[in-house]
Enzyme design. Structure first.
Site, PDB file in Angstrom:
ATOM      1  N   ASP A 139       0.807  -1.225   0.000  1.00 28.12           N
ATOM      2  CA  ASP A 139       0.000   0.000   0.000  1.00 28.12           C
ATOM      3  C   ASP A 139       0.833   1.265   0.000  1.00 28.12           C
ATOM      4  OD1 ASP A 139      -2.552  -1.058   0.005  1.00 28.12           O
ATOM      5  OD2 ASP A 139      -2.590  -1.312   2.178  1.00 28.12           O
ATOM      6  N   CYS A 140       2.100   1.111   0.295  1.00 24.39           N
ATOM      7  CA  CYS A 140       2.943   2.290   0.464  1.00 24.39           C
ATOM      8  C   CYS A 140       3.795   2.597  -0.752  1.00 24.39           C
ATOM      9  CB  CYS A 140       3.819   2.115   1.690  1.00 24.39           C
ATOM     10  SG  CYS A 140       2.818   1.934   3.164  1.00 24.39           S
TER      11      CYS A 140
END
Ligand code: GLC
Ligand code: GLC
Length: 827
Positions: A484-485
């Site tokens: 997600d990063c």
């Protein structure tokens, strides 16, 4: 340093001091009603949805950290204490907390009074039952006061924590004998209430927080408890609570047992009230109270719960040369898989219950570690998840468990999401042999009028990747992939923009995200998961479609080797500028963990030795004594083209933290490649039971995985490299549980359900002489003995099933046969 010990016979972790390095918690409930409970009785309860049906209040990020819980207070002639030590924190003469399968026992002793409290949520029951046994172990009579305590949350946990102008005026209660009812908003727009009862008369009560605690006191010194007497307060607005007050006298050796129930009830609209139209209809609550109002009934409920867990855990049990492996596989890893299956990433001591509901990718992966336990529930979940998919194969990234509807505020376009559905559906079929799941009609976007079969959902999932490729023929990264990063379309320079949902307006014309940024991780996840779709098609006799899909997989493998092989490992991505990410050419973040394991397990570049080269690079660059870091070197500055990953200080979270979830992919890959020693080394670096001895460093529970462990670069930003190296965070709700269950049971021990039956092909430490296992599978029992006379890591030279030798590693299924005695000899 340890703070307790494993009691494997009872399937419990026994905590021997309340001062653990972090609150060590457990979960009660597996169906609708859930409670979190720490070793000092902190935590809270909710019904189905930790945000929309929060029953009791908890104070996240408080000082001290674990504030809010179900507390029992004793006032013994001025000595005030809790059996769980906190919140009063009077030193106890004895303390113990046993976290078991779905129950927690906390006992404390002070001045010859011992108090044992057992908490559990019975099967098919929407409440937490608490049995309190008070014993006078001294030689003189003892008179003291007992107070219970729970604080009601006004149902919507998010609103409860910010809408004070309204909420300080809405709280309502009703008191009926020894039962305190929480009926906030029940008159108006809600058809549910909660209650807190005790199976005995009481000498008083409090339902108004300020009257009980005092405006300037805390949980550690409530005024009513200090005074030794309840105030009989009646909440009207402000903060409603429930506290029973009872005076007790015990002779030497005498015990008293009380049973409390904290319950939740829903009523049909027409039956909400009694005839007066005001008093709440308590029929259901009374029936619930009746069900557990004696110690005998309490014991019967506990017995049922234990039988339930014994049955579930007997589906897979192993006996290996390492007792830590046994306790992980047979008890704790499976237990954690149930919890993550139930709660996804919603409610833990690190997940507030209001941030996220169920995740599309998260829940699909949770199925992988849970499906053998209750396949029917896995099937229902898979269908719920698939129902939030769109006709083009994209999907909502999250959905609320209460409504089962996709969250519009998060939206979709996470590039990896659809592929996890292929894996979860395949794992369900491999476990059960139930191909009918493919015929289920499953809605798109929760709209039944556009429903399609599950098989069609798999097809659109598969082609969602194929239809969204970038310049190198690799899948577009979109908002983010599994990581997600890594936000390649974000380019955020304004505080407050969500890295997950913000895409830079410069990509508006391209449909919201870069059409250049590509994810190698999704490419390898595609080559890993895709063959399952091909197998399914072949099984259904759809050979043309299978060949077409296989051609896409082959093409992807070719594209990966042409554009994403960096010489010693696989690249991570191409960013929106078309630059390589995760390459030797990069200044920082030269190698990433995520694409590697799936590439190895799908034989990408195997003929050129890509698998072994990659494993060697991982061992050299990523491995540490506490696990494999996510990337190396850590990012030491903000890379606007990468996004959130470079906002974390090096060594934490996705920026070179030991992100345990993806460690499992490398464990699987090493085992797959025949490196049983390496696989086991990586496994034991992070498996919780192996961290028990270093609990003072690891900090979080030694019986469950956490999402993250501080990496070797932790502290580098402040010139203290290695600070917090090995420190665990975000325990319990992580895909690590499911993936490590897969890693140890299916890849290392090699007991792997396949479409055609159970496959047994271990990849173990060469020192092992072998191991035994019992696996219940498709209605039969498999008694498995693995022998390793030549001390190899991998390789099956013979397999005997019920005395007859068979070829290959799959135990042939014999219709109607109930027992398979399998002897596998490695060599
Ligand atoms: C969190 C999320 C998961 C994501 C991972 C890596 O664990 O729950 O969905 O894949 O972080 O960013
Ligand atoms: C943050 C976390 C990541 C999580 C995501 C979604 O980016 O670092 O692990 O998956 O938030 O909430």
């Amino acid at each position: 340093m340890k703070f307790g010990y494993f009691d494997d016979a009872n399937k419990e972790y026994v905590i021997t001091t309340p001062k653990t390095p972090y609150p060590w918690i457990n979960y009660l409930g597996t169906q609708g009603f859930f409670s979190l409970i720490s070793n000092t009785a902190g935590g809270y309860s909710f019904y189905k949805d930790a945000r929309l049906r929060r029953i009791t209040r908890y104070r996240y990020n408080n000082v001290p950290i674990d504030m809010g819980g179900r507390y029992f207070y004793i006032n013994d002639n001025g000595t005030v204490w809790n059996p769980g030590w906190s919140p009063v924190k009077t030193e106890l003469d004895k303390y113990e907390c046993r976290h078991g399968m779905g129950y927690t026992k906390i006992s404390g002793k002070k001045n010859d009074l011992s108090v044992n409290v057992t908490f559990f949520v019975p099967q098919d029951y929407d409440g937490e039952v608490q049995q309190v046994v008070l014993t006078n172990e001294g030689s003189a009579d003892k008179s003291f006061a007992l107070f219970s305590f729970a604080e009601w949350c006004l149902w919507d946990a998010q609103d409860d924590s910010n809408n004070f102008q309204r909420n300080f005026s809405t709280g309502r209660v009703e008191i009926d004998g020894s039962v305190i009812y929480h009926k906030t908003e029940y008159r108006d727009r809600r058809n549910h209430y909660a209650f807190y009862s005790v199976n005995d008369s009481i000498d008083g009560y409090d339902t108004d927080r300020d009257s009980f605690i005092g405006l300037y006191n805390g949980f550690n010194n409530p005024e009513a408890v200090l005074a030794g007497k309840a105030t009989n307060s009646f909440a009207d607005g402000w903060a409603p609570i429930a506290s029973h007050y009872k005076k007790i006298t015990l002779k030497p050796g005498e015990s008293k047992t009380l049973v409390f129930v904290l319950g939740y009830v829903e009523m049909p609209q027409a039956e909400k009230f009694e005839a007066d139209g005001k008093t709440i209809n308590k029929v259901k609550a009374k029936a619930m109270i009746e069900k557990y109002n004696t110690p005998e009934k309490f014991e019967a409920g506990m017995k049922e719960l234990k039988a339930y867990w014994n049955r579930l855990l007997s589906i897979l049990s192993v006996s290996t040369p390492d007792e830590k492996v046994d306790r992980m596989v047979n008890i704790w890893n499976q237990y954690q898989c149930m919890v993550t299956f139930n709660l996804s990433r919603s409610a833990s001591y690190f997940e507030s219950g209001i941030g996220r509901g169920m995740g599309f990718r998260d829940s699909n992966q949770d199925v992988l570690g849970f499906v053998h336990q209750i396949p029917d529930r896995a099937k229902e979940r898979i269908i719920d998840i698939a129902s939030t998919q769109f006709p083009d194969g994209g999907c909502y990234h999250q959905y609320q468990p209460l409504t089962k509807k996709g969250n519009a505020d998060i939206g979709g376009d996470f590039s990896d999401d659809p592929l996890w559905l292929i894996l979860s559906v395949s794992s369900y079929i491999k476990e059960t042999g139930d191909w009918s799941i493919l015929d289920e009609m499953v809605p798109y976007d929760n709209d039944m009028s556009i429903a399609q079969t599950m098989l069609e959902h798999l097809k659109v999932s598969f082609y969602h990747i194929v239809n969204n490729l970038g310049p190198h023929g690799l899948p577009l990264a979109m908002r983010a992939d599994w990581n997600d990063c890594i936000n390649l379309s974000c380019f955020s320079d304004t505080p407050g923009e969500s890295f997950q949902t913000y895409t830079n307006p410069k990509f508006a014309a391209e449909g919201g995200y870069s059409k250049v940024a590509e994810s190698v991780m999704v490419a390898t996840l595609f080559t890993y998961s895709g063959p399952n779709y091909v197998e399914i098609l072949k099984h259904l006799g759809k050979d043309d479609e299978a060949a077409k899909a296989q051609a896409e997989i082959d093409k992807m493998k070719k594209n990966i080797m042409e554009s994403a092989w960096d010489g010693d490992w696989f690249l991570r991505a191409y960013d929106a500028n078309g630059e390589k990410m995760g390459s030797k050419e990069c200044e920082e973040g030269q190698i990433f963990i995520e694409p590697q394991g799936f590439a190895i397990m799908s034989d990408v570049g195997k003929e050129q030795g890509a698998d072994l080269k990659t494993l060697a690079a991982i061992d050299e660059r990523l491995n540490t004594k506490y696990g494999l870091v996510l990337n190396n070197p850590a990012f030491s500055k903000y890379y606007i083209q990468y996004g959130e990953i470079s906002t974390y200080p090096g060594g934490y979270k996705e920026n070179a933290g030991i992100f345990t979830h993806n460690n499992a992919w490398i464990i699987c890959a090493a085992a797959y490649a025949g490196q049983g020693d390496q696989a086991f080394k990586y496994y034991s670096e992070i498996a919780p039971a192996f961290t028990e001895e270093t609990s003072d460093i690891h900090k979080t529970e030694p019986y469950v995985y956490g999402q993250m462990i501080g990496g070797k670069d932790a502290g580098s930003d402040i010139g203290q490299t290695g600070k917090n190296f090995g420190q665990g965070k975000n325990s319990w709700l992580t895909g690590t549980a499911a993936w490590n269950m897969v890693a140890i049971s299916q890849y290392i021990l090699g007991i792997q359900p396949d479409f055609d039956g159970l496959s047994i092909n271990p990849s173990i430490p060469h020192e092992w002489d072998g191991f035994t296992a019992i696996r219940r599978y498709r209605g039969a029992t498999y008694n498995i003995t693995v022998k390793n006379p030549n001390h190899v890591c991998k390789g099956v030279v013979s397999m005997e099933v019920n005395g007859t030798s068979v070829n290959g590693c799959i135990v042939p299924v014999v219709e109607g046969q109930k027992e398979y005695n399998v002897v596998v000899t490695m060599g």
